[in-house]
Design a protein around this motif. Structure first.
Motif, mmCIF file in Angstrom:
data_model
loop_
_atom_site.group_PDB
_atom_site.id
_atom_site.type_symbol
_atom_site.label_atom_id
_atom_site.label_comp_id
_atom_site.label_asym_id
_atom_site.label_seq_id
_atom_site.Cartn_x
_atom_site.Cartn_y
_atom_site.Cartn_z
ATOM 1 N N ASP A 114 0.820 -1.212 0.000
ATOM 2 C CA ASP A 114 0.000 0.000 0.000
ATOM 3 C C ASP A 114 0.851 1.258 0.000
ATOM 4 O O ASP A 114 0.393 2.332 -0.404
ATOM 5 N N LEU A 115 2.116 1.132 0.433
ATOM 6 C CA LEU A 115 3.040 2.270 0.445
ATOM 7 C C LEU A 115 4.067 2.173 -0.680
ATOM 8 O O LEU A 115 5.077 2.873 -0.666
ATOM 9 N N GLY A 116 3.804 1.287 -1.647
ATOM 10 C CA GLY A 116 4.689 1.157 -2.800
ATOM 11 C C GLY A 116 5.827 0.191 -2.611
ATOM 12 O O GLY A 116 6.708 0.092 -3.475
ATOM 13 N N GLY A 117 5.837 -0.563 -1.508
ATOM 14 C CA GLY A 117 6.910 -1.515 -1.263
ATOM 15 C C GLY A 117 6.507 -2.934 -1.604
ATOM 16 O O GLY A 117 5.434 -3.194 -2.154
ATOM 17 N N THR A 118 7.373 -3.852 -1.257
ATOM 18 C CA THR A 118 7.106 -5.278 -1.492
ATOM 19 C C THR A 118 7.157 -6.061 -0.184
ATOM 20 O O THR A 118 7.240 -7.289 -0.202
ATOM 21 N N GLY A 119 7.125 -5.356 0.929
ATOM 22 C CA GLY A 119 7.237 -5.999 2.226
ATOM 23 C C GLY A 119 5.981 -6.740 2.639
ATOM 24 O O GLY A 119 4.920 -6.637 2.009
ATOM 25 N N THR A 120 6.103 -7.480 3.725
ATOM 26 C CA THR A 120 4.999 -8.243 4.284
ATOM 27 C C THR A 120 4.667 -7.709 5.678
ATOM 28 O O THR A 120 5.438 -6.947 6.274
ATOM 29 N N THR A 121 3.547 -8.143 6.187
ATOM 30 C CA THR A 121 3.155 -7.732 7.540
ATOM 31 C C THR A 121 4.205 -8.154 8.550
ATOM 32 O O THR A 121 4.646 -7.345 9.381
ATOM 33 N N THR A 122 4.625 -9.397 8.491
ATOM 34 C CA THR A 122 5.608 -9.899 9.456
ATOM 35 C C THR A 122 6.971 -9.278 9.226
ATOM 36 O O THR A 122 7.702 -8.995 10.181
ATOM 37 N N GLY A 123 7.332 -9.047 7.959
ATOM 38 C CA GLY A 123 8.629 -8.446 7.663
ATOM 39 C C GLY A 123 8.738 -7.028 8.181
ATOM 40 O O GLY A 123 9.768 -6.642 8.754
ATOM 41 N N PHE A 124 7.688 -6.227 7.989
ATOM 42 C CA PHE A 124 7.725 -4.863 8.495
ATOM 43 C C PHE A 124 7.764 -4.865 10.024
ATOM 44 O O PHE A 124 8.501 -4.079 10.638
ATOM 45 N N THR A 125 6.989 -5.753 10.624
ATOM 46 C CA THR A 125 6.967 -5.813 12.082
ATOM 47 C C THR A 125 8.343 -6.170 12.629
ATOM 48 O O THR A 125 8.828 -5.566 13.595
ATOM 49 N N ARG A 126 9.004 -7.138 11.989
ATOM 50 C CA ARG A 126 10.353 -7.518 12.429
ATOM 51 C C ARG A 126 11.318 -6.350 12.304
ATOM 52 O O ARG A 126 12.145 -6.107 13.191
ATOM 53 N N HIS A 127 11.211 -5.609 11.221
ATOM 54 C CA HIS A 127 12.083 -4.446 11.019
ATOM 55 C C HIS A 127 11.844 -3.405 12.114
ATOM 56 O O HIS A 127 12.790 -2.832 12.662
ATOM 57 N N LEU A 128 10.597 -3.170 12.450
ATOM 58 C CA LEU A 128 10.268 -2.195 13.492
ATOM 59 C C LEU A 128 10.798 -2.664 14.849
ATOM 60 O O LEU A 128 11.350 -1.867 15.630
ATOM 61 N N LEU A 129 10.673 -3.947 15.139
ATOM 62 C CA LEU A 129 11.187 -4.478 16.400
ATOM 63 C C LEU A 129 12.704 -4.343 16.468
ATOM 64 O O LEU A 129 13.264 -4.019 17.530
ATOM 65 N N ASP A 130 13.368 -4.577 15.338
ATOM 66 C CA ASP A 130 14.825 -4.396 15.289
ATOM 67 C C ASP A 130 15.201 -2.949 15.607
ATOM 68 O O ASP A 130 16.158 -2.692 16.336
ATOM 69 N N LEU A 131 14.450 -1.998 15.053
ATOM 70 C CA LEU A 131 14.726 -0.588 15.319
ATOM 71 C C LEU A 131 14.523 -0.262 16.791
ATOM 72 O O LEU A 131 15.316 0.480 17.398
ATOM 73 N N LEU A 132 13.492 -0.809 17.403
ATOM 74 C CA LEU A 132 13.253 -0.570 18.823
ATOM 75 C C LEU A 132 14.397 -1.143 19.664
ATOM 76 O O LEU A 132 14.854 -0.520 20.643
ATOM 77 N N GLU A 133 14.868 -2.311 19.286
ATOM 78 C CA GLU A 133 15.946 -2.938 20.048
ATOM 79 C C GLU A 133 17.255 -2.199 19.854
ATOM 80 O O GLU A 133 18.041 -2.003 20.806
ATOM 81 N N GLN A 134 17.522 -1.721 18.632
ATOM 82 C CA GLN A 134 18.743 -0.943 18.372
ATOM 83 C C GLN A 134 18.758 0.337 19.182
ATOM 84 O O GLN A 134 19.769 0.715 19.791
ATOM 85 N N ARG A 135 17.627 1.031 19.202
ATOM 86 C CA ARG A 135 17.565 2.310 19.933
ATOM 87 C C ARG A 135 17.624 2.089 21.443
ATOM 88 O O ARG A 135 18.126 2.938 22.169
ATOM 89 N N GLN A 136 17.132 0.950 21.908
ATOM 90 C CA GLN A 136 17.240 0.641 23.320
ATOM 91 C C GLN A 136 18.706 0.418 23.698
ATOM 92 O O GLN A 136 19.181 0.901 24.730
ATOM 93 N N THR A 137 19.454 -0.296 22.841
ATOM 94 C CA THR A 137 20.862 -0.534 23.093
ATOM 95 C C THR A 137 21.660 0.759 23.051
ATOM 96 O O THR A 137 22.522 1.011 23.888
ATOM 97 N N ALA A 138 21.321 1.618 22.071
ATOM 98 C CA ALA A 138 22.023 2.898 21.944
ATOM 99 C C ALA A 138 21.766 3.792 23.148
ATOM 100 O O ALA A 138 22.628 4.542 23.576
#
Length: 357
Positions: A333-357
């Protein structure tokens, strides 16, 4: 540790795909901020209506009452009329729990181009405050003379001083915490009773909030200005019908209704509030794994803020902005080829990275 009891209602269509994504985000951010979640899932949906003749059981509201909040996925499916699904689940919850504020934040993010050239990231950031339990969506009315040439339908709009005052006061207080500007949607040049009444209460309330500048706009002109100059708005307050239409228009201005969140609030916290994405059940893509989970995740962030965790909520919305800006995992819907689970995993990775930082 702080703990919260949350009722999960996946509902229909993509609701059962986006709600697990929101739950994963809540569990991750909760572990980082000392929040324990106790989730209870309810299978109330159009499928239940087709099988059992009701969207939820007779004691449904009593079963929800003890929860701190409700997180809902989507409601509606082919074969069940919309008025059946809405009046069988959403509207009874909103009214029984006095969720008289419907809050819909609108923001243009980097990575999500608006269809409007003038709507730029960082420049469009406003909130529609919609009256949520009375107004044009009253239950008063009926049909007469069914099947005859003189058949008629009557639908009464109901505006009470208590109902209008409380939502308008909420909007003014919200504007006072934001940029100090409020716009009231009206149509008092054509609707001769309810809208002048609305305008009078807005003026009375505005006098009690001298630090907030305010204006009123006729709904038709306001819809045009949402398109021509969306960056001018801060808080927009509107009746049930006007707010419903304006908030969907505003979501389109922001580039996708798939990312739009909403909160049905009982500000006094006497009852649980309910949080849900705006996008609906999207039966055309249900089961394909490509539903955009952002609306549900952003709604969960609104829930975090309502429950008293603004820092955790800000971290979720910041991660959403970062994921949209890099564009690596966005859904079709935003012009990408991602999936529901793939986007969610990416968002979780970002949350974990920022928590570590």
């Amino acid at each position: 540790m702080t703990s919260h009891r949350i009722a999960l209602i996946p509902g229909d269509g993509i609701g059962s795909e986006v709600l697990p994504a929101a739950r994963q985000v809540l569990e991750t951010i909760g572990a980082q901020h000392g929040i324990d979640w106790y989730f209870e899932e309810f299978d109330w949906s159009c499928a239940r209506y087709l099988n059992e003749g009701a969207m939820m059981p007779p004691d449904g509201l009593d079963r929800l009452r003890a929860h701190d909040a409700i997180l809902l996925g989507a409601v509606g499916y082919p074969g069940v009329p919309d008025h059946v699904s809405l009046w069988g689940l959403l509207i009874p919850i909103r009214r029984a729990f006095r969720q008289y504020v419907n809050l819909r934040p609108i923001k243009v993010f980097a990575g999500v181009p608006s269809p409007l050239r003038a709507a730029l990231p960082g420049e469009v950031d406003f909130v529609v405050v919609r009256e949520n339990v009375e107004g044009e969506y009253s239950e008063i009315g009926g049909r007469l003379g069914r099947g005859f040439p003189e058949e008629m339908a009557v639908q009464e709009a109901v505006f009470t001083r208590a109902g209008v005052s409380r939502v308008v006061d909420y909007a003014f207080r919200l504007a006072g915490r934001r940029r100090g500007r409020l716009t009231s949607a009206t149509k008092s040049n054509g609707i001769v009773h309810t809208m002048p009444f609305w305008d009078e209460i807005v003026a009375e309330t505005g006098a009690a909030h001298p630090r907030v500048s305010w204006e009123q706009e006729h709904i038709d002109a306001l819809a045009a200005k949402f398109v021509l100059d969306p960056g001018r708005y801060d808080v927009v307050v509107a009746s049930n019908l006007f707010g419903d239409i304006l908030s969907d228009l505003a979501a389109a201005v922001a580039g996708s209704i798939g990312i739009a969140p909403s909160a049905n609030l009982n500000p006094e916290r006497d009852f649980p509030s309910m949080f849900e994405p705006v996008h609906g059940s999207a039966p055309d893509i249900a089961g394909k794994g490509v539903a955009d989970p952002i609306g549900a995740i952003w709604s969960a962030a609104l829930m975090l803020d309502h429950l008293g965790h603004p820092e955790a909520a800000d971290r979720v919305t910041t991660a959403i902005a970062a994921a949209l800006a890099d564009g690596r995992a966005v859904t079709p819907d935003l012009g990408g080829t991602g999936t529901t689970t793939g986007f969610t995993r990416h968002l979780l990775d970002l949350l974990e990275q920022r928590q570590t930082a």
